[in-house]
Motif scaffolding. Sequence first.
Motif, PDB file in Angstrom:
ATOM      1  N   THR A 114     -19.013-110.891  77.103  1.00  0.00           N
ATOM      2  CA  THR A 114     -19.206-112.077  77.934  1.00  0.00           C
ATOM      3  C   THR A 114     -17.840-112.660  78.243  1.00  0.00           C
ATOM      4  O   THR A 114     -17.004-112.788  77.352  1.00  0.00           O
ATOM      5  CB  THR A 114     -20.034-113.145  77.187  1.00  0.00           C
ATOM      6  N   ASP A 115     -17.621-113.001  79.500  1.00  0.00           N
ATOM      7  CA  ASP A 115     -16.380-113.665  79.888  1.00  0.00           C
ATOM      8  C   ASP A 115     -16.657-115.146  80.082  1.00  0.00           C
ATOM      9  O   ASP A 115     -17.631-115.526  80.721  1.00  0.00           O
ATOM     10  CB  ASP A 115     -15.823-113.053  81.175  1.00  0.00           C
ATOM     11  N   ALA A 116     -15.804-115.975  79.500  1.00  0.00           N
ATOM     12  CA  ALA A 116     -15.942-117.426  79.592  1.00  0.00           C
ATOM     13  C   ALA A 116     -14.576-118.018  79.900  1.00  0.00           C
ATOM     14  O   ALA A 116     -13.564-117.324  79.850  1.00  0.00           O
ATOM     15  CB  ALA A 116     -16.480-117.982  78.275  1.00  0.00           C
ATOM     16  N   SER A 118     -12.938-119.741  78.049  1.00  0.00           N
ATOM     17  CA  SER A 118     -12.148-119.635  76.819  1.00  0.00           C
ATOM     18  C   SER A 118     -11.728-118.202  76.519  1.00  0.00           C
ATOM     19  O   SER A 118     -11.111-117.940  75.490  1.00  0.00           O
ATOM     20  CB  SER A 118     -12.946-120.196  75.640  1.00  0.00           C
ATOM     21  N   TRP A 121     -15.603-112.842  74.996  1.00  0.00           N
ATOM     22  CA  TRP A 121     -16.347-112.930  73.744  1.00  0.00           C
ATOM     23  C   TRP A 121     -17.150-111.649  73.590  1.00  0.00           C
ATOM     24  O   TRP A 121     -17.593-111.054  74.575  1.00  0.00           O
ATOM     25  CB  TRP A 121     -17.294-114.119  73.764  1.00  0.00           C
TER      26      TRP A 121
END
Length: 154
Positions: A114-116, A118, A121
């Motif tokens: 998952t790209d966020a 922050s 992840w």
Amino acid sequence: MKETVNVQKQEGIHNMVDKVLDRSNAMYVKTVPRKGRGVFANIPFKVGELIDRAPTWGFDDKQAKLLDRTGVFEYYFVRHDPDLKGAPPTGYVVFGLISIVNHSFNPNAQIMWTDAASGAWVSIVAIKDIKVDEEITHRYVNIGAYPHTINFID
């Protein structure tokens, strides 16, 4: 009396060092013969359930050449994500117990990215029901990059 309490607290902390559990106690680490450390379920997981999620640090080819000369090579992740836009990092150091989940050709879990805002992840999700005290495993995507001296045991 205060000294006794402090000594008891210190002994309690010392005893906790011998146990490696994540904050939720959903997983624990123990030594697996011929494999080294492994991650095990402390609670049952059903197919599709999230086992753990951790932040990562991505690095480029230049940094990879340095890391490949260290023991970190055996612990970083390679991401094969066709939906990833732009030039993806060469690999990722994953923080948390996910980084020491062992490989299996018949895994009971899989890695999801998952790209966020922050950063990237990584999650590990059950693809089979996992019983309490069963080792959690996933399929490594970069087995071909490992030295031929490393034998993967299922």
